[in-house]
Design an enzyme around this catalytic site. Structure first.
Site, PDB file in Angstrom:
ATOM      1  N   MET A   1       1.124  -1.582   0.022  1.00  8.66           N
ATOM      2  CA  MET A   1       0.330  -0.088  -0.132  1.00  8.66           C
ATOM      3  C   MET A   1       1.095   1.171  -0.069  1.00  8.66           C
ATOM      4  O   MET A   1       0.478   2.433   1.147  1.00  8.66           O
ATOM      5  CB  MET A   1      -0.919   0.195   1.038  1.00  8.66           C
ATOM      6  CG  MET A   1      -2.280  -1.131   1.421  1.00  8.66           C
ATOM      7  SD  MET A   1      -2.591  -1.459  -0.368  1.00  8.66           S
ATOM      8  CE  MET A   1      -4.597  -0.823   0.001  1.00  8.66           C
ATOM      9  N   ARG A   2       2.135   0.820  -0.531  1.00  8.28           N
ATOM     10  CA  ARG A   2       2.780   2.805  -1.030  1.00  8.28           C
ATOM     11  C   ARG A   2       2.590   2.460  -1.953  1.00  8.28           C
ATOM     12  O   ARG A   2       2.862   1.421  -2.963  1.00  8.28           O
ATOM     13  CB  ARG A   2       4.441   2.249  -0.346  1.00  8.28           C
ATOM     14  CG  ARG A   2       4.080   1.677   1.396  1.00  8.28           C
ATOM     15  CD  ARG A   2       3.583   2.903   2.020  1.00  8.28           C
ATOM     16  NE  ARG A   2       3.931   2.820   3.690  1.00  8.28           N
ATOM     17  CZ  ARG A   2       3.282   3.452   4.645  1.00  8.28           C
ATOM     18  NH1 ARG A   2       3.316   4.674   4.373  1.00  8.28           N
ATOM     19  NH2 ARG A   2       3.653   3.257   5.343  1.00  8.28           N
TER      20      ARG A   2
ATOM     21  N   ASN B   1       1.055  -4.759 -10.716  1.00 15.40           N
ATOM     22  CA  ASN B   1       0.217  -4.598  -9.312  1.00 15.40           C
ATOM     23  C   ASN B   1      -0.980  -5.312 -10.054  1.00 15.40           C
ATOM     24  O   ASN B   1      -0.741  -5.078 -10.611  1.00 15.40           O
ATOM     25  CB  ASN B   1       0.742  -3.048  -9.164  1.00 15.40           C
ATOM     26  CG  ASN B   1      -0.135  -2.976  -7.847  1.00 15.40           C
ATOM     27  OD1 ASN B   1      -0.061  -2.768  -6.820  1.00 15.40           O
ATOM     28  ND2 ASN B   1      -1.655  -1.676  -8.086  1.00 15.40           N
TER      29      ASN B   1
ATOM     30  N   HIS C   1      -4.661  -4.928  -8.727  1.00 12.82           N
ATOM     31  CA  HIS C   1      -5.363  -3.582  -8.024  1.00 12.82           C
ATOM     32  C   HIS C   1      -6.623  -3.507  -7.688  1.00 12.82           C
ATOM     33  O   HIS C   1      -7.249  -4.579  -8.805  1.00 12.82           O
ATOM     34  CB  HIS C   1      -5.731  -2.355  -8.709  1.00 12.82           C
ATOM     35  CG  HIS C   1      -5.878  -1.388  -9.055  1.00 12.82           C
ATOM     36  ND1 HIS C   1      -5.675  -0.147  -7.024  1.00 12.82           N
ATOM     37  CD2 HIS C   1      -7.086  -0.606  -8.790  1.00 12.82           C
ATOM     38  CE1 HIS C   1      -6.539   0.739  -6.998  1.00 12.82           C
ATOM     39  NE2 HIS C   1      -7.208   0.617  -7.608  1.00 12.82           N
TER      40      HIS C   1
HETATM   41  C1  GAR Z   1      -6.252  -7.124  -2.311  1.00 10.08           C
HETATM   42  O1  GAR Z   1      -7.209  -6.778  -2.496  1.00 10.08           O
HETATM   43  C2  GAR Z   1      -5.168  -5.772  -3.143  1.00 10.08           C
HETATM   44  O2  GAR Z   1      -6.098  -5.469  -4.533  1.00 10.08           O
HETATM   45  C3  GAR Z   1      -5.067  -4.685  -3.005  1.00 10.08           C
HETATM   46  O3  GAR Z   1      -4.953  -5.559  -0.924  1.00 10.08           O
HETATM   47  C4  GAR Z   1      -5.621  -6.060  -1.243  1.00 10.08           C
HETATM   48  C5  GAR Z   1      -4.652  -6.891  -0.478  1.00 10.08           C
HETATM   49  O4  GAR Z   1      -4.792  -8.328   0.061  1.00 10.08           O
HETATM   50  N1  GAR Z   1      -4.691  -3.776  -2.867  1.00 10.08           N
HETATM   51  C6  GAR Z   1      -4.305  -1.969  -3.962  1.00 10.08           C
HETATM   52  O5  GAR Z   1      -5.786  -1.788  -3.053  1.00 10.08           O
HETATM   53  C7  GAR Z   1      -3.293  -1.912  -3.691  1.00 10.08           C
HETATM   54  N2  GAR Z   1      -3.269  -0.537  -4.504  1.00 10.08           N
HETATM   55  P1  GAR Z   1      -4.153  -9.355   0.458  1.00 10.08           P
HETATM   56  O6  GAR Z   1      -2.878  -8.366   1.242  1.00 10.08           O
HETATM   57  O7  GAR Z   1      -4.902 -10.136   1.425  1.00 10.08           O
HETATM   58  O8  GAR Z   1      -3.560  -9.795  -0.591  1.00 10.08           O
END
Ligand code: GAR
Length: 263
Positions: free
Chosen positions: A134-135, A156, A158
Site C-alpha cells: 500500500m505504498r 501490481n 488493484h
Molecule cells: C487486495 O484486494 C489488493 O488488490 C489490494 O489490497 C488487497 C490486499 O489483500 N491492493 C491495493 O489496494 C493496492 N493499491 P491481500 O494482502 O490479502 O493480498
C-alpha cells in the site's frame, strides 16, 4: 526446459494474494518460485505466510522512516537521489503542488526505497510483484528495478477495473459509485498511481443484494486466479509492452504504452 521465474514480492497486509502466488508456484500453475518477501511494516501478517514456506523475508518500516524524516531538519537522502529528476518524471501529483511537500514526500520515500533496494540486492529476481503493497513507489525505485528500457518488471494487483477507481479503496469506491460490475486488474507499474499498462482483468456482477464486504469477497476470489495467470504469462515471455499512437476523433493524437499478449 525454461528456468523457473524468480519472483520477489512486497506486501503490507494479510498476504492472501501472496499465498495464491506461492500456491500456484508450488502447484505448478506458475513456472516460478518466490525468492523473497518484503514488507513496509513489521505487523504485515503475510510475513508469517512466507516464513511457513521457508521464504526469506525483510521489513523496511516506512512509518519509522517517515517519522524520523519529520524530526530531522536536514535528513540525509541516499547519495544517488536526485530530487529534480524524480519530480520531473513522477505522475503521482500535479505540477502545481507545493514544492516543499514534494521535497518531503520524495526525499523520505527515497530513504525507504533505498533500504528496500539494499534488502532486495541480496536476491536475484526476474519479477517483482506488489501483493497488497500500500505504498506508491517513486521513479527513484522504479528506475533501479526496471533497468532494461521497454521491459517493465514490477507488477501490481488493484481491486478495481482500472482506469476506474485508482487509489486505496478500489472495491469500496466501486460499490459506493453504484457500479453494476466490479473487478480487479493486474498491471505493470509506471510513474503514476495505478496507471501503468494493463496485463489482465477479471470482472463480476454487483447485484442489489451485495454489500461492500461481499463485493470485496467476490473480488478477492478473482484476484487469486488473475495474479498467478498474469505471472505465468510473464514467465512464458508472452508479455510485450509497446508504445502506440492513436488518432482521436478530434484529430489530436494520444500515446499509450499497452501490453500485447503473444498467443
Ligand atoms: C487486495 O484486494 C489488493 O488488490 C489490494 O489490497 C488487497 C490486499 O489483500 N491492493 C491495493 O489496494 C493496492 N493499491 P491481500 O494482502 O490479502 O493480498
Amino acid at each position: 526446459m525454461r528456468a523457473k521465474l524468480r519472483i520477489g514480492a512486497l506486501i503490507s497486509g494479510g498476504g492472501s494474494n501472496l499465498q495464491a502466488i506461492i500456491d500456484a508456484c508450488e502447484g505448478g500453475r506458475v513456472g516460478g518460485r518466490m525468492v523473497f518477501v518484503g514488507a513496509d511494516t513489521p505487523g504485515a501478517k503475510g510475513l508469517g505466510r512466507a516464513k511457513k514456506h521457508g521464504i526469506p523475508t525483510f521489513v523496511v518500516d516506512y512509518g519509522e522512516v517517515i517519522r524520523a524524516f519529520r524530526r530531522a531538519p536536514t535528513p540525509p537522502s541516499p547519495a544517488d537521489f536526485d530530487l529534480q529528476d524524480v519530480r520531473a518524471k513522477q505522475a503521482l501529483f500535479s505540477d502545481d503542488r507545493d514544492p516543499e511537500r514534494d521535497r518531503h514526500f520524495f526525499s523520505s520515500r527515497a530513504v525507504a526505497e533505498s533500504r528496500l533496494l539494499a534488502a532486495m540486492a541480496g536476491f536475484d529476481f526476474d519479477l517483482l510483484v506488489l501483493a497488497g503493497f500500500m505504498r506508491n513507489l517513486t521513479p527513484y525505485f522504479i528506475d533501479r528495478v526496471n533497468t532494461v528500457p521497454g521491459e517493465p518488471r514490477i507488477m501490481n494487483i488493484h481491486p478495481a477495473l482500472l482506469p476506474a477507481f485508482p487509489g486505496v479503496d478500489g472495491y469500496g469506491d466501486t460499490f459506493r459509485y453504484g457500479c453494476k460490475v466490479g473487478g480487479c486488474t493486474v498491471h505493470f507499474i509506471d510513474y503514476g498511481e495505478d496507471s501503468g499498462p494493463i496485463i489482465g482483468q477479471k470482472s463480476f456482477a454487483i447485484t442489489p443484494r451485495d454489500t461492500v464486504d461481499s463485493v470485496r469477497e467476490k473480488g478477492l476470489a478473482l484476484e487469486w486466479q488473475l495474479y498467478p495467470e498474469c505471472i505465468q504469462l510473464f514467465a512464458e515471455g508472452r508479455l510485450k509492452t509497446v508504445k502506440l499512437t492513436y488518432a482521436l476523433p478530434d484529430r489530436r493524437t494520444v500515446q499509450r504504452s499497452v501490453v500485447k499478449i503473444a498467443v
